[in-house]
Design a protein around this motif. Structure first.
Motif, PDB file in Angstrom:
ATOM      1  N   CYS A 240       0.840  -1.188  -0.022  1.00  0.00           N
ATOM      2  CA  CYS A 240      -0.023  -0.153   0.060  1.00  0.00           C
ATOM      3  C   CYS A 240       0.913   1.413   0.169  1.00  0.00           C
ATOM      4  O   CYS A 240       1.936   1.329   0.235  1.00  0.00           O
ATOM      5  CB  CYS A 240      -0.861   0.234   1.201  1.00  0.00           C
ATOM      6  SG  CYS A 240      -1.749  -1.445   1.743  1.00  0.00           S
ATOM      7  N   LYS A 241       0.204   2.409  -0.375  1.00  0.00           N
ATOM      8  CA  LYS A 241       0.879   3.422  -0.627  1.00  0.00           C
ATOM      9  C   LYS A 241       1.187   4.317   0.908  1.00  0.00           C
ATOM     10  O   LYS A 241       2.134   5.371   0.801  1.00  0.00           O
ATOM     11  CB  LYS A 241       0.425   4.445  -1.611  1.00  0.00           C
ATOM     12  CG  LYS A 241       0.342   4.011  -3.100  1.00  0.00           C
ATOM     13  CD  LYS A 241       0.088   4.968  -4.021  1.00  0.00           C
ATOM     14  CE  LYS A 241       0.372   4.667  -5.425  1.00  0.00           C
ATOM     15  NZ  LYS A 241       0.100   5.737  -6.387  1.00  0.00           N
ATOM     16  N   SER A 242       0.371   4.077   1.737  1.00  0.00           N
ATOM     17  CA  SER A 242       0.451   4.731   3.182  1.00  0.00           C
ATOM     18  C   SER A 242       0.054   4.014   4.398  1.00  0.00           C
ATOM     19  O   SER A 242      -0.710   2.714   3.894  1.00  0.00           O
ATOM     20  CB  SER A 242      -0.342   5.839   2.925  1.00  0.00           C
ATOM     21  OG  SER A 242      -1.767   5.546   3.038  1.00  0.00           O
ATOM     22  N   ASP A 243       0.331   4.052   5.348  1.00  0.00           N
ATOM     23  CA  ASP A 243      -0.258   3.479   6.844  1.00  0.00           C
ATOM     24  C   ASP A 243      -1.733   3.378   6.752  1.00  0.00           C
ATOM     25  O   ASP A 243      -2.284   2.097   7.144  1.00  0.00           O
ATOM     26  CB  ASP A 243       0.412   3.982   7.762  1.00  0.00           C
ATOM     27  CG  ASP A 243       2.033   3.740   8.011  1.00  0.00           C
ATOM     28  OD1 ASP A 243       2.226   2.752   7.359  1.00  0.00           O
ATOM     29  OD2 ASP A 243       2.486   4.231   8.931  1.00  0.00           O
ATOM     30  N   ALA A 244      -2.376   4.521   6.321  1.00  0.00           N
ATOM     31  CA  ALA A 244      -3.963   4.414   6.369  1.00  0.00           C
ATOM     32  C   ALA A 244      -4.542   3.693   5.406  1.00  0.00           C
ATOM     33  O   ALA A 244      -5.543   3.077   5.403  1.00  0.00           O
ATOM     34  CB  ALA A 244      -4.310   5.958   6.218  1.00  0.00           C
ATOM     35  N   ALA A 245      -3.666   3.641   3.987  1.00  0.00           N
ATOM     36  CA  ALA A 245      -4.322   2.763   3.052  1.00  0.00           C
ATOM     37  C   ALA A 245      -4.073   1.112   3.691  1.00  0.00           C
ATOM     38  O   ALA A 245      -5.318   0.571   3.422  1.00  0.00           O
ATOM     39  CB  ALA A 245      -3.593   2.902   2.082  1.00  0.00           C
ATOM     40  N   LYS A 246      -3.118   0.829   3.975  1.00  0.00           N
ATOM     41  CA  LYS A 246      -2.867  -0.527   4.631  1.00  0.00           C
ATOM     42  C   LYS A 246      -3.812  -0.908   5.822  1.00  0.00           C
ATOM     43  O   LYS A 246      -4.276  -1.977   5.674  1.00  0.00           O
ATOM     44  CB  LYS A 246      -1.464  -0.646   5.177  1.00  0.00           C
ATOM     45  CG  LYS A 246      -1.136  -2.215   5.722  1.00  0.00           C
ATOM     46  CD  LYS A 246       0.284  -2.144   6.138  1.00  0.00           C
ATOM     47  CE  LYS A 246       0.498  -3.716   6.302  1.00  0.00           C
ATOM     48  NZ  LYS A 246       1.933  -3.798   6.908  1.00  0.00           N
ATOM     49  N   SER A 247      -4.217   0.082   6.742  1.00  0.00           N
ATOM     50  CA  SER A 247      -5.196  -0.183   7.578  1.00  0.00           C
ATOM     51  C   SER A 247      -6.433  -0.400   7.211  1.00  0.00           C
ATOM     52  O   SER A 247      -7.227  -1.460   7.519  1.00  0.00           O
ATOM     53  CB  SER A 247      -5.412   1.017   8.530  1.00  0.00           C
ATOM     54  OG  SER A 247      -6.265   0.752   9.628  1.00  0.00           O
ATOM     55  N   THR A 248      -6.910   0.247   6.098  1.00  0.00           N
ATOM     56  CA  THR A 248      -8.173   0.050   5.368  1.00  0.00           C
ATOM     57  C   THR A 248      -8.220  -1.442   4.705  1.00  0.00           C
ATOM     58  O   THR A 248      -9.104  -2.103   4.773  1.00  0.00           O
ATOM     59  CB  THR A 248      -8.512   1.060   4.290  1.00  0.00           C
ATOM     60  OG1 THR A 248      -8.558   2.399   5.171  1.00  0.00           O
ATOM     61  CG2 THR A 248      -9.725   0.690   3.464  1.00  0.00           C
ATOM     62  N   ALA A 249      -6.967  -1.691   3.989  1.00  0.00           N
ATOM     63  CA  ALA A 249      -6.839  -2.836   3.321  1.00  0.00           C
ATOM     64  C   ALA A 249      -6.825  -4.204   4.172  1.00  0.00           C
ATOM     65  O   ALA A 249      -7.650  -5.152   3.909  1.00  0.00           O
ATOM     66  CB  ALA A 249      -5.375  -2.930   2.478  1.00  0.00           C
ATOM     67  N   LEU A 250      -6.396  -3.983   5.388  1.00  0.00           N
ATOM     68  CA  LEU A 250      -6.400  -5.043   6.282  1.00  0.00           C
ATOM     69  C   LEU A 250      -7.824  -5.154   6.881  1.00  0.00           C
ATOM     70  O   LEU A 250      -8.242  -6.522   7.014  1.00  0.00           O
ATOM     71  CB  LEU A 250      -5.462  -4.716   7.518  1.00  0.00           C
ATOM     72  CG  LEU A 250      -4.041  -5.134   7.158  1.00  0.00           C
ATOM     73  CD1 LEU A 250      -3.057  -4.564   8.464  1.00  0.00           C
ATOM     74  CD2 LEU A 250      -3.548  -6.621   6.834  1.00  0.00           C
ATOM     75  N   SER A 251      -8.553  -4.213   7.103  1.00  0.00           N
ATOM     76  CA  SER A 251      -9.829  -4.560   7.630  1.00  0.00           C
ATOM     77  C   SER A 251     -10.709  -5.178   6.419  1.00  0.00           C
ATOM     78  O   SER A 251     -11.543  -6.126   6.661  1.00  0.00           O
ATOM     79  CB  SER A 251     -10.452  -3.127   7.847  1.00  0.00           C
ATOM     80  OG  SER A 251     -11.785  -3.200   8.139  1.00  0.00           O
ATOM     81  N   LYS A 252     -10.578  -4.862   5.351  1.00  0.00           N
ATOM     82  CA  LYS A 252     -11.198  -5.437   4.156  1.00  0.00           C
ATOM     83  C   LYS A 252     -11.012  -7.012   3.915  1.00  0.00           C
ATOM     84  O   LYS A 252     -11.517  -7.680   3.557  1.00  0.00           O
ATOM     85  CB  LYS A 252     -11.187  -4.549   3.047  1.00  0.00           C
ATOM     86  CG  LYS A 252     -12.044  -3.152   2.961  1.00  0.00           C
ATOM     87  CD  LYS A 252     -12.265  -2.230   1.726  1.00  0.00           C
ATOM     88  CE  LYS A 252     -12.931  -1.171   2.052  1.00  0.00           C
ATOM     89  NZ  LYS A 252     -13.235  -0.517   0.650  1.00  0.00           N
ATOM     90  N   LEU A 253      -9.562  -7.115   4.071  1.00  0.00           N
ATOM     91  CA  LEU A 253      -8.695  -8.366   4.004  1.00  0.00           C
ATOM     92  C   LEU A 253      -9.427  -9.250   4.925  1.00  0.00           C
ATOM     93  O   LEU A 253      -9.789 -10.680   4.625  1.00  0.00           O
ATOM     94  CB  LEU A 253      -7.608  -8.212   3.920  1.00  0.00           C
ATOM     95  CG  LEU A 253      -6.661  -9.556   4.034  1.00  0.00           C
ATOM     96  CD1 LEU A 253      -7.000 -10.432   2.740  1.00  0.00           C
ATOM     97  CD2 LEU A 253      -5.269  -9.262   4.310  1.00  0.00           C
ATOM     98  N   SER A 254      -9.598  -8.795   5.866  1.00  0.00           N
ATOM     99  CA  SER A 254     -10.093  -9.731   7.285  1.00  0.00           C
ATOM    100  C   SER A 254     -11.582 -10.078   7.078  1.00  0.00           C
ATOM    101  O   SER A 254     -11.846 -11.309   7.163  1.00  0.00           O
ATOM    102  CB  SER A 254     -10.181  -8.833   8.629  1.00  0.00           C
ATOM    103  OG  SER A 254     -10.757  -9.675   9.721  1.00  0.00           O
ATOM    104  N   THR A 255     -12.528  -9.233   6.487  1.00  0.00           N
ATOM    105  CA  THR A 255     -13.736  -9.746   6.169  1.00  0.00           C
ATOM    106  C   THR A 255     -13.761 -10.586   4.960  1.00  0.00           C
ATOM    107  O   THR A 255     -14.560 -11.537   5.137  1.00  0.00           O
ATOM    108  CB  THR A 255     -14.464  -8.468   5.726  1.00  0.00           C
ATOM    109  OG1 THR A 255     -14.556  -7.310   6.632  1.00  0.00           O
ATOM    110  CG2 THR A 255     -15.992  -8.760   5.126  1.00  0.00           C
TER     111      THR A 255
END
Length: 292
Positions: A240-255
């Motif tokens: 991801c391009k930023s920590d914020a983007a990674k946090s969003t990605a991990l949330s959606k990945l968990s689902t």
């Protein structure tokens, strides 16, 4: 009413997410005009396809077309952000009615018909060749510097394992990318392409529903860790391009990982209709129906 097997569902889904010849042709139709402009102003060495559209892992209605613009070193700036801005201004002066903007490592031209009618122009400075004779370039790294990249090397790596795995690796990569696009997950397509290929390196065959479960669980348990380029060209590849983007990605990945696991459990229990329902949720309700 006839019903599908899980395998038939994925085969149908793959036919849906593979770009049509019209999409491929429309996006590529801009190549000559972009080439002419850059040749006139930058003494262009070469202008060629890269990315998923060139490697057969692009997704219908979502994937744009990437181009590498090989430009002489003397025409580039030490600060890659400056080069991107100058190239953006050069192309904007030619394509006056087109939205042109910088999204490192590329200058993006949005021709207006959809994501698939978008061209990304990546300035590239040729530096050397690999031991196998593949060109290595330096491209913008997003922070004003330059990083190494070799599209032909990475394409050969994916194609090698795709051929070894009975041409099922590239569809598998498409399935992961379809989730990324349909669920608006801010993960790099390049990261997903190499990560999936790396995970399949030691496999002898691919069964889509089994291997997708493996991939989603692995991405989640490793916390979307950066990976070393398997071909040793680009160094560390970040998701991801930023920590914020990674946090969003991990949330959606968990689902997604939870839903994929439930789809597999339903299938193993013989509840094929339920499995289809879970796969439908994974793909934002765009997966084929159990009945047709």
């Amino acid at each position: 009413m006839p019903t599908r097997t899980i395998n038939q569902g994925f085969n149908t889904f793959h036919s849906w997410i593979t770009p049509s010849s019209y999409q491929s042709g429309k996006a590529s139709s801009h190549k000559s005009s972009i080439t002419s402009r850059l040749e006139a102003y930058y003494d262009l060495n070469q202008f060629f396809y890269s990315g998923s559209a060139n490697n057969g892992t692009d997704v219908s209605d979502y994937s744009d077309v990437d181009f590498f613009a090989s430009i002489p070193t003397k025409k580039l700036k030490q600060n890659s952000s400056t080069s991107l801005r100058e190239i953006k201004e050069c192309l904007q002066d030619r394509f006056t009615s087109t939205k042109v903007y910088v999204d490192s490592p590329a200058v993006v031209l949005d021709f207006g018909s959809g994501s698939w009618d978008t061209a990304e122009v990546i300035p590239a400075d040729f530096v050397t060749k690999t031991s196998k004779g593949k060109n290595i370039y330096e491209i913008p790294d997003g922070n004003g510097g330059w990083m190494r990249s070799s599209p032909s090397t990475h394409n050969s790596y994916v194609t090698l394992h795709n051929n070894r795995l009975n041409k099922k690796l590239k569809p598998l990569i498409r399935f992961v990318k379809a989730w990324k696009y349909y669920c608006d997950v801010p993960i790099s397509s390049f990261y997903l392409e190499l990560r999936v290929t790396k995970l399949m390196e030691t496999e002898e065959s691919i069964v889509y529903e089994i291997d997708l479960n493996t991939i989603f669980q692995k991405l989640l348990t490793t916390n979307l860790a950066a990976i070393q380029d398997p071909e040793g060209v680009s160094g560390l590849i970040y998701p991801c391009k930023s920590d914020a983007a990674k946090s969003t990605a991990l949330s959606k990945l968990s689902t997604a990982a939870s839903r994929v696991k439930k789809a597999r459990e339903a299938e193993l229990a013989g509840n094929i209709r339920e499995a289809f329902e879970w796969w439908d949720k994974v793909y934002a309700y765009r997966f084929p129906n159990y009945s047709y």
